[in-house]
Design an enzyme around this catalytic site. Structure first.
Site, PDB file in Angstrom:
ATOM      1  NE  ARG A  24      -4.188   1.664   0.676  1.00 23.30           N
ATOM      2  CZ  ARG A  24      -5.206   1.789  -0.163  1.00 23.30           C
ATOM      3  NH1 ARG A  24      -5.124   1.293  -1.395  1.00 23.30           N
ATOM      4  NH2 ARG A  24      -6.309   2.402   0.205  1.00 23.30           N
ATOM      5  CB  THR A  66      -8.439  -0.821  -8.575  1.00 26.06           C
ATOM      6  OG1 THR A  66      -8.248   0.246  -7.698  1.00 26.06           O
ATOM      7  CG2 THR A  66      -7.870  -2.067  -7.976  1.00 26.06           C
ATOM      8  CB  SER A  82      -7.110  -0.770   0.712  1.00 24.57           C
ATOM      9  OG  SER A  82      -7.496  -1.407  -0.476  1.00 24.57           O
TER      10      SER A  82
END
Ligand code: GLU
Length: 595
Positions: A108, A406, A472
């Site tokens: 991340r 994404t 997330s």
């Protein structure tokens, strides 16, 4: 198709994107996209045909699932540059067949060590979301390069350079622009045009790239070449990092545009400090299966896992379709009520990961579900540390906004190793800032933080902090049965990632669907909001009226997620499965087809 001329003299080629028509000098036609492939030797499922082909190429050359996954991800950095790339981050989940273990890499993005809760406040007020997105302020230290290097070093058979080779070739030779790419560029046109390096790359001649034209990105090919030669220290400690810091701190905006792209704080020390995290995967035993995913800082594993725990006693395979959807939606609702209260970066607050996944807690939350009546939102969280049947703990917490970008890829190899990997820039197009001369966009992942506490008076685990990872929803999942891999799956889609992954798992494990059918099925997403988002095909189901009679409320949304998955059949063949339609359809392939 519009003819596109070269836009730079040869001397400038290294710093400019080159467009041309498809032709002898153009990209090889991408392999055809198929939604399902079956066969031996390993499987690759991604949203893009060139990227899937890159993974198959690596598997054929003796690479394993990890080498292939990095190759697919790097290729997506070329062909899906608005969702993937070395300017972003992600979460990598790996099943190693020799040891039987599932391991993870948390790659991340992190905030600068100088960030604090006021990161997105101006004069004490939160910045408008759109202003925050397109700024240096939203850029976290990229974790994707370190993820790739760590994965290949720890588990791969090839070098990072080998894994990057197909992507370098695609960046040099170009890929064919499709409708999805053009649509995503159109979504971003207004801001891309304000950043000359981004416009040069993605708006040739100031216009949208034509469908069917070839996009080359020699800058990115050179950047990948540098990473292949020098390793990621070029980025975390070298000149590539210096270029990133310059772009973050002085966003390269066209002064004539009038855009106020706020500068960010990430500096060379933040880059040098970056480390991937290696924590245990989340694990829940669900019926005959062991379900593994990523632990916080993503809420994916805990939220999918909690919902599965709530549903475990529900005999979902025997329920009517209406009751199945009803249970799925209310289990999601409950799991989101808990996620928003409890999950953030565990280095900054105590995140009850184990407790959220405990059977006792799941039972205490499952007792809220009634077959006769839908729950109403916002629903209050429970207290996983002290489970008590049907009890709540403090007020309900609002559902934060999360952007949609994404990409998820799923890979398996001939040895039985499996990778489930989701990588992201956060929004489609990230911050909109291309690092000049380097060929990639920077993320806007820090906008996944809550800018201010979601509910006054309730602790918010997802406020910005120094060196902190924003929460997330990414949910890369691997399912084992009797210690052997059964399937891997995941999806993009902001917070809907969780519900899409859950729905695919339920479809496949409980409802008798094949993996491809489970991926293609109409989707709905309930995240502790009054209305459940649902696709048109879901709203057209006969069960809709029955669900509404139970109290469910729906709002339409064109499309939810873009899942991919792989599955091992009992005879050892692999299935790769992707979306037939969403996001233009994905690309499934196996090494040796044998339907
Ligand atoms: N930034 C989001 C997250 O990490 C993902 C965005 C998306 O998938 O669309 O949860």
């Amino acid at each position: 198709m519009r003819a596109l001329a070269r836009i730079a003299p040869p001397l400038l080629l290294a710093t400019a994107l080159v467009w041309s028509t498809v032709g002898p000098a153009g990209a090889a036609a991408p392999p055809p996209k198929v939604p399902e492939a079956v066969g031996w030797g390993g499987a690759v499922a991604s949203v893009d045909a060139d990227a899937t082909a890159a993974g198959i190429e690596v598997l054929r050359k003796g690479g394993n699932a990890v080498d292939a996954a990095v190759a697919v991800a790097a290729a997506l950095g070329v062909t899906e540059p608005y969702s993937a790339g070395i300017g972003g981050g992600g979460y990598f989940v790996y099943y190693d067949h020799d040891s039987g273990r599932v391991s993870t890499i948390d790659g991340r993005e992190v905030a600068s060590r100088t960030a604090d809760e006021s990161l997105f406040l101006e004069d004490g007020r939160p910045l408008a979301f759109a202003d925050a997105v397109t700024s240096g302020l939203s850029v976290g230290v990229p974790g994707t390069p370190a993820t790739w290097e760590t994965a290949v070093r720890e588990w791969g058979r090839h070098s990072l350079g080998d894994a990057l080779a197909p992507a370098r070739r695609i960046a040099e030779q170009g890929f064919t622009v499709d409708q999805t790419f053009q649509d995503q560029t159109a979504l971003n046109q207004d801001r891309f045009k304000d950043f000359p390096a981004t416009a040069e790359l993605f708006l040739p001649g100031g216009r949208l790239p034509a469908v069917g034209s070839t996009l080359r990105n020699p800058d990115l090919a050179a950047t990948y070449g540098q990473l292949a030669k020098e390793g990621t220290k070029a980025l975390y400690q070298g000149d590539l990092g210096a270029d990133i810091v310059r772009a973050v701190q002085h966003p390269p905006v066209d002064p004539a545009s009038g855009r106020n792209a706020r500068p960010g704080r990430v500096d060379a020390t933040d880059l040098a400090d970056y480390q991937v995290r290696r924590q245990q995967p989340t694990h829940v035993a669900y019926r005959d299966y062991d379900v593994y995913s990523i632990a916080p800082s993503s809420s994916g594993g805990t939220t999918v896992g909690e919902a599965l725990g709530i549903l475990e006693d529900g005999e979902l395979s025997r329920l009517s379709a209406t009751q199945y959807y009803h249970h799925f939606l209310d289990a999601s609702r409950i799991a989101f009520a808990d996620r928003n209260r409890w999950v953030g970066d565990p280095r900054f607050s105590s995140v009850p990961t184990r407790e959220l996944l405990s059977e006792r807690y799941a039972a205490s939350r499952a007792c809220l579900i009634s077959p006769d009546r839908a729950l109403t939102s916002p629903l209050a969280p429970g207290d996983p540390r002290h489970p008590a049947d049907c009890a709540s703990y403090g007020p309900a917490v609002a559902e934060p906004y999360e952007g949609l970008s994404t990409t998820h890829l799923s890979v398996a190899d001939r040895w039985g190793n499996v990778v489930s990997y989701t990588l992201t820039l956060e929004q489609t197009g990230g911050s909109g800032i291309t690092v000049p001369g380097r060929g990639f966009l920077l993320n806007n992942e820090l906008t996944d933080f809550d800018f201010t506490p979601l509910t006054p008076g309730v602790p918010d685990p997802n406020l910005p902090g120094p060196g902190k990872r924003p929460r997330s929803s990414i949910s890369p999942t691997i399912v084992l049965r009797d210690g052997e891999p059964l399937l891997a799956a995941g999806s993009p889609g902001g917070a809907t990632i969780v519900t899409t992954t859950l729905q695919v798992l339920l479809g496949r494990l409980d409802r008798g669907l094949s993996l491809e059918q489970a991926i293609a099925a109409p989707r709905a997403s309930q995240r502790n909001t009054a209305a459940t988002q649902a696709e048109p095909a879901f709203l057209a189901l006969p069960e809709r009226a029955r669900l509404e009679a139970l109290g469910h409320v729906f709002s339409g949304t064109p499309e939810i997620g873009a899942a991919t998955g792989v599955e091992r059949l009992p005879d050892g063949r692999w299935v790769a499965a992707v979306e037939p339609v969403r996001r233009g359809g994905g690309a499934a392939a196996v090494v040796r087809p044998a339907p």
